[in-house]
Each structure stands twice: as C-alpha cells, then as structure tokens.
Design an enzyme around this catalytic site. Sequence first.
Site, PDB file in Angstrom:
ATOM      1  N   ARG A 118       0.421  -1.343  -0.118  1.00 40.36           N
ATOM      2  CA  ARG A 118       0.122   0.108   0.101  1.00 40.36           C
ATOM      3  C   ARG A 118       0.894   1.256   0.319  1.00 40.36           C
ATOM      4  NH1 ARG A 118      -5.190   1.722   3.380  1.00 40.36           N
ATOM      5  NH2 ARG A 118      -5.864  -0.012   1.193  1.00 40.36           N
TER       6      ARG A 118
ATOM      7  N   HIS B 196      -7.645   1.130  -6.844  1.00 41.57           N
ATOM      8  CA  HIS B 196      -8.240  -0.065  -5.243  1.00 41.57           C
ATOM      9  C   HIS B 196      -8.087  -1.338  -6.092  1.00 41.57           C
ATOM     10  CE1 HIS B 196      -7.857  -1.377  -0.923  1.00 41.57           C
ATOM     11  NE2 HIS B 196      -8.716   0.172  -1.162  1.00 41.57           N
TER      12      HIS B 196
ATOM     13  N   CYS C  26     -16.495   2.546  -0.080  1.00 45.60           N
ATOM     14  CA  CYS C  26     -15.484   1.120   0.574  1.00 45.60           C
ATOM     15  C   CYS C  26     -15.023   1.597   2.490  1.00 45.60           C
ATOM     16  CB  CYS C  26     -13.994   1.503  -0.118  1.00 45.60           C
ATOM     17  SG  CYS C  26     -13.590   3.022   0.042  1.00 45.60           S
TER      18      CYS C  26
ATOM     19  N   GLN D 127      -9.972  -3.727  -3.619  1.00 46.99           N
ATOM     20  CA  GLN D 127     -11.683  -3.442  -2.814  1.00 46.99           C
ATOM     21  C   GLN D 127     -12.666  -3.389  -4.064  1.00 46.99           C
ATOM     22  OE1 GLN D 127     -11.530  -1.792  -0.058  1.00 46.99           O
ATOM     23  NE2 GLN D 127     -14.386  -1.927  -0.794  1.00 46.99           N
TER      24      GLN D 127
HETATM   25  N1   CP Z   1     -11.412   0.129   2.272  1.00 50.12           N
HETATM   26  C1   CP Z   1     -10.114   0.065   2.578  1.00 50.12           C
HETATM   27  O1   CP Z   1      -8.974  -0.219   2.084  1.00 50.12           O
HETATM   28  O2   CP Z   1      -9.828   0.194   4.037  1.00 50.12           O
HETATM   29  P1   CP Z   1      -8.331   0.163   4.832  1.00 50.12           P
HETATM   30  O3   CP Z   1      -7.654   1.864   4.353  1.00 50.12           O
HETATM   31  O4   CP Z   1      -8.494   0.472   5.806  1.00 50.12           O
HETATM   32  O5   CP Z   1      -7.375  -0.903   4.199  1.00 50.12           O
HETATM   33  N1  NVA Z   2      -9.347   6.923  -1.846  1.00 52.74           N
HETATM   34  C1  NVA Z   2      -9.470   6.677  -1.037  1.00 52.74           C
HETATM   35  C2  NVA Z   2      -9.722   4.898  -0.672  1.00 52.74           C
HETATM   36  C3  NVA Z   2      -9.308   4.518   1.602  1.00 52.74           C
HETATM   37  C4  NVA Z   2      -9.591   2.730   1.282  1.00 52.74           C
HETATM   38  C5  NVA Z   2      -7.725   6.969  -0.617  1.00 52.74           C
HETATM   39  O1  NVA Z   2      -7.178   6.559  -1.330  1.00 52.74           O
HETATM   40  O2  NVA Z   2      -7.443   6.893   1.228  1.00 52.74           O
END
Ligand code: CP
Ligand code: NVA
Length: 308
Positions: free
Chosen positions: A110, A137, A267, A140
Amino acid sequence: MTEPRHFLDIDQIDDTTLRGILDGAKARKAARAGRGQGKTDDDQPLAGKVLAMVFIQPSTRTRVSFDVGMRQLGGETIVLNSDDLQLDRGETMADTARVLSRYVDAIMLRTKSHGMLDELVAHATVPVINGLTDSSHPCQLMADVMTLEEHRGSARTQIVAWSGDGNNVATSWIHGAARFGYELRLACPEALSPSESAVNWARNQGASITVTESTEEAVSGADCIVSDAWVSMHDDQKSGRHNMLAPYQVNEQLMARAKPDAVFMHCLPAHRGEEVTASVIDGPRSLVWDEAENRLHAQKGILTWCLG
Ligand code: CP
Ligand code: NVA
C-alpha cells in the site's frame, strides 16, 4: 523462470481470471458459513507460504483482511510499516524488492505512489499485490463486485453511479465496468474528474461509462450509488475540496432519485456528514459492512490465484 502472477490492476487481468477469482472467493465464503472467525479452511492451500505486507500508508481493512485471509488459507504474514524498513534511510524499493523476494512468497504493497508499486514489480521475483495506490484500488473492486452480486444478482444487469471525487477507487470501478459489464455513471466536479486514460480504455473495451458533473444524471434509475472520502490519503492539496464536493454528498434526497430498492456502497473509512449522511450509511440500504467483510473473502481468492 515463469513470470509471477501479480495482482496489480483490474485492466491488466482478463475477465475469465477475474471471474475465477470471485468464484473461488464465493465458494470459500459459503464453505465457511457458520464457522468461527478464527477457523482455518480445511484444505489449507497456502500452508508454508508467507506474505509480506508493506504499508507506506495506514490501513484497517486491507491490513486485517489480508492477515486473517492468509491465516485461514494456512499461510503466514509479516507486516512491515514504512518505519520498520530501511526505505526512509535511503534504501530503494528496487533493493527492498530483491531482498524480500528471497524471503517471502508474495508481497502486498500500500503506497501513495503508483510509481513505487511499479518499481517493486520491476524487481520482485514473487507475486506482488496492489493494496491501494494513489491511482487505483483493485482489491477493493473485487470485494465490491462480489457484494453487489450477492445483493442484486449479475453485475451485467446493474447501473452503478459514483458520486464525488474521481479518485483511485473510482478508477478501479471504471476498470471493473469493462471486466464485469455493469454500466457506470460518474458524477464528479470537473476539477476532480476521473482518469481519462481509464475511461478511454474502458470505453474501448466496450464498457458503458458516463462522466458528468450532474449527480441527477448519474443516479437516475441507478441500482447502486457509491461514494468515497473527499480527501484521500495521497491528497496533499486539501483546500477547496469540501466546497467543491458538497453537492456530491450521498443523502436521502440523492438516494430517492435512484431505483426504489437501490443500495449504497462505500469502501470505508467514511466521514458521516461529508460524502455520505449517517441516515444513508447506517440505513437499511447500506451494504458497507458486507462490503468490508467481503474484502476478506475476495482477498483469499486473489491470494490463492497469485500463489496457486
Ligand atoms: N477500504 C480500505 O481499503 O480500507 P483500509 O484503508 O482500512 O484498508
Ligand atoms: N480513496 C481513499 C480510499 C481509502 C480506502 C484513499 O485513497 O484514501
């Protein structure tokens, strides 16, 4: 040496493979129904395998669902936050990739820089999984399609409306429209439009994608309305976003413009009173907890494919 099976983006994996991953996820979820959270799957397909999870940015769902998913499949994980590694002291991601590949069987990353993911992939000799970047993502999206289909049947028959920032999650929904066949309508302020290259790619694949500034146009007759945070983790520029995105809030009035039985997805993490009201996200049409649970099942499908 054969190429590792990376899970990087929905546009880079063919429909049949993605459908196979979801079928596997659904089958494992069904087989586990009624069993305790901590119970492992009977077949233990990833026994002896280790997943390294590198977090340059924070996470609740991705972190815990990958960790628990690996354990249920018989494998193990090592969680590496950015300050656990030598990256901040100048070691490159390329060298980190080479070294981790000598210890573990797969790497999940990540990061707020998609370029960092590319660097990891270029130098890793084990499968790499995109656990969110500033661009996309994909894990997701797999959980989201799984959830949508559980509640409303085949994705091919669905109209999905996105309301808000045309961000990383929106890009994966765009890729998914081409792969899974739902119609996608995105309502975004012009300054926060979704990725043009993703939209062009999906349209070239035959996807039905509408990009508009009008929430009304996007949500009229929709089966599902999706929103996400107004400020993402990679957004350094926060000012002005709240004003720009206020008209895109998902509230009862907006839900009322969709089909009477339309569902709401997000999400998470969510910000009640910003991108969605409490009455919608905590109301009867919200799928967000099933969506969060399905991160676990979808990821098990992804992990067994990458390491299969
Ligand atoms: N939806 C999602 O990716 O959540 P986190 O940022 O908590 O992993
Ligand atoms: N768009 C958001 C998604 C978090 C899961 C971000 O990147 O922070």
